[in-house]
Design a protein around this motif. Structure first.
Motif, mmCIF file in Angstrom:
data_model
loop_
_atom_site.group_PDB
_atom_site.id
_atom_site.type_symbol
_atom_site.label_atom_id
_atom_site.label_comp_id
_atom_site.label_asym_id
_atom_site.label_seq_id
_atom_site.Cartn_x
_atom_site.Cartn_y
_atom_site.Cartn_z
ATOM 1 N N LYS A 39 0.827 -0.945 0.200
ATOM 2 C CA LYS A 39 -0.025 0.080 0.188
ATOM 3 C C LYS A 39 0.752 1.444 0.070
ATOM 4 N N LEU A 40 2.104 1.782 0.685
ATOM 5 C CA LEU A 40 2.499 2.349 0.571
ATOM 6 C C LEU A 40 3.077 2.610 -0.659
ATOM 7 N N GLU A 41 3.850 1.742 -1.679
ATOM 8 C CA GLU A 41 4.168 1.603 -2.470
ATOM 9 C C GLU A 41 3.186 1.861 -3.833
ATOM 10 N N GLN A 42 2.718 1.547 -3.823
ATOM 11 C CA GLN A 42 1.268 2.298 -4.194
ATOM 12 C C GLN A 42 0.782 3.761 -4.523
ATOM 13 N N ALA A 43 0.918 3.909 -2.531
ATOM 14 C CA ALA A 43 0.210 5.427 -2.243
ATOM 15 C C ALA A 43 1.848 6.967 -3.058
ATOM 16 N N ALA A 54 -5.675 7.266 2.133
ATOM 17 C CA ALA A 54 -5.261 5.598 2.070
ATOM 18 C C ALA A 54 -4.029 6.098 2.741
ATOM 19 N N GLY A 55 -3.930 7.163 2.670
ATOM 20 C CA GLY A 55 -2.451 7.113 4.058
ATOM 21 C C GLY A 55 -2.839 7.321 5.545
ATOM 22 N N GLN A 56 -3.826 7.238 5.553
ATOM 23 C CA GLN A 56 -4.623 7.309 6.963
ATOM 24 C C GLN A 56 -4.364 5.765 7.132
ATOM 25 N N ALA A 93 15.888 2.263 4.198
ATOM 26 C CA ALA A 93 16.315 1.381 3.084
ATOM 27 C C ALA A 93 15.283 0.147 2.840
ATOM 28 N N TYR A 94 14.982 0.045 4.015
ATOM 29 C CA TYR A 94 14.157 -1.200 4.251
ATOM 30 C C TYR A 94 12.491 -0.755 3.251
ATOM 31 N N TYR A 95 12.391 0.804 4.108
ATOM 32 C CA TYR A 95 10.726 0.904 3.183
ATOM 33 C C TYR A 95 10.848 0.831 2.050
ATOM 34 N N ASP A 96 12.116 2.162 1.628
ATOM 35 C CA ASP A 96 12.357 2.599 -0.090
ATOM 36 C C ASP A 96 13.231 1.585 -1.000
ATOM 37 N N ARG A 97 13.493 -0.086 -0.189
ATOM 38 C CA ARG A 97 13.508 -0.409 -0.852
ATOM 39 C C ARG A 97 13.052 -1.136 -2.791
ATOM 40 N N SER A 98 11.726 -0.319 -2.471
ATOM 41 C CA SER A 98 11.003 -1.011 -4.503
ATOM 42 C C SER A 98 11.338 0.138 -4.370
ATOM 43 N N VAL A 99 10.083 1.321 -4.282
ATOM 44 C CA VAL A 99 10.114 2.483 -3.982
ATOM 45 C C VAL A 99 10.229 4.147 -3.322
ATOM 46 N N SER A 100 11.098 4.706 -4.046
ATOM 47 C CA SER A 100 11.984 5.592 -3.161
ATOM 48 C C SER A 100 11.241 6.370 -2.517
ATOM 49 N N GLY A 101 10.851 6.685 -0.884
ATOM 50 C CA GLY A 101 9.973 7.867 -0.265
ATOM 51 C C GLY A 101 8.954 7.264 0.538
ATOM 52 N N CYS A 102 8.791 6.040 -0.165
ATOM 53 C CA CYS A 102 7.915 4.982 1.172
ATOM 54 C C CYS A 102 8.384 5.592 2.872
ATOM 55 N N ALA A 103 9.109 5.374 3.006
ATOM 56 C CA ALA A 103 9.819 5.341 4.225
ATOM 57 C C ALA A 103 9.332 6.960 4.881
ATOM 58 N N GLN A 104 9.115 7.948 4.600
ATOM 59 C CA GLN A 104 8.764 9.430 4.145
ATOM 60 C C GLN A 104 7.104 9.539 4.063
ATOM 61 N N PHE A 105 6.339 9.201 3.074
ATOM 62 C CA PHE A 105 5.484 8.823 3.287
ATOM 63 C C PHE A 105 4.908 8.376 4.890
ATOM 64 N N LEU A 106 5.442 7.233 4.974
ATOM 65 C CA LEU A 106 4.822 6.376 6.338
ATOM 66 C C LEU A 106 4.623 7.472 7.546
#
Length: 116
Positions: A39-43, A54-56, A93-106
Motif C-alpha cells: 500500500k505504501l508503494e502504491q500510494a 489511503a495514507g491514514q 532502506a527497508y521501506y524504500d527498497r522498491s519505491v523511493s519515498g515510502c519511509a517519508q510517506f509512512l
C-alpha cells in the motif's frame, strides 16, 4: 537504537510478546507487513498525500502491525518510531527498497494520524 529510545524493559516486553504469538498470529503479522509495504508503494507511486484516506489507512494498519509486538501503544511512541524510519538509513532502506519515498510517506502519515 530501540533500547536507547524506549528502554531495556520495553524491548524485553516486546520480545516476550513476539515469542508468545501463535503461528497463525505470526503469519498474520507477516502478511500485514507485506500489505503495508504494498500500500505504501502504491500510494507513493500515485503521488497520494499522507493525509489522504489511503495514507491514514496505512498509518492505521501500521498501528495494527505494531500491536502484535508492542506491549502498549501510544501515539507519541508511534511518532517516535516514525522518526527513526527517516533518520536511520537502514530503516529508510527497508521501506524504500522498491519505491523511493515510502519511509517519508509512512512517517508523514503516522504524524498526520497521531490523534488516534
Amino acid at each position: 537504537e530501540i533500547r536507547g529510545k524506549y528502554g531495556q524493559d520495553t524491548v524485553e516486553r516486546s520480545n516476550a510478546k513476539l515469542m508468545k504469538l501463535t503461528e497463525d498470529e505470526y503469519q498474520a503479522m507477516e502478511q500485514l507487513g507485506k500489505t503495508i509495504l504494498n500500500k505504501l508503494e502504491q500510494a507513493v507511486s500515485e503521488s497520494l498525500s499522507p493525509k489522504s484516506a489511503a495514507g491514514q489507512e496505512i498509518a492505521a494498519l501500521h498501528r495494527e502491525w505494531l500491536s502484535y509486538t508492542w506491549p502498549t501503544y501510544s501515539p507519541a511512541a508511534h511518532k517516535g518510531l516514525a522518526e527513526m524510519y527517516i533518520a536511520a538509513p537502514r530503516f529508510t532502506a527497508y521501506y524504500d527498497r522498491s519505491v523511493s519515498g515510502c519511509a517519508q510517506f509512512l512517517h508523514d502519515a503516522i504524524h498526520a494520524a497521531a490523534d488516534y
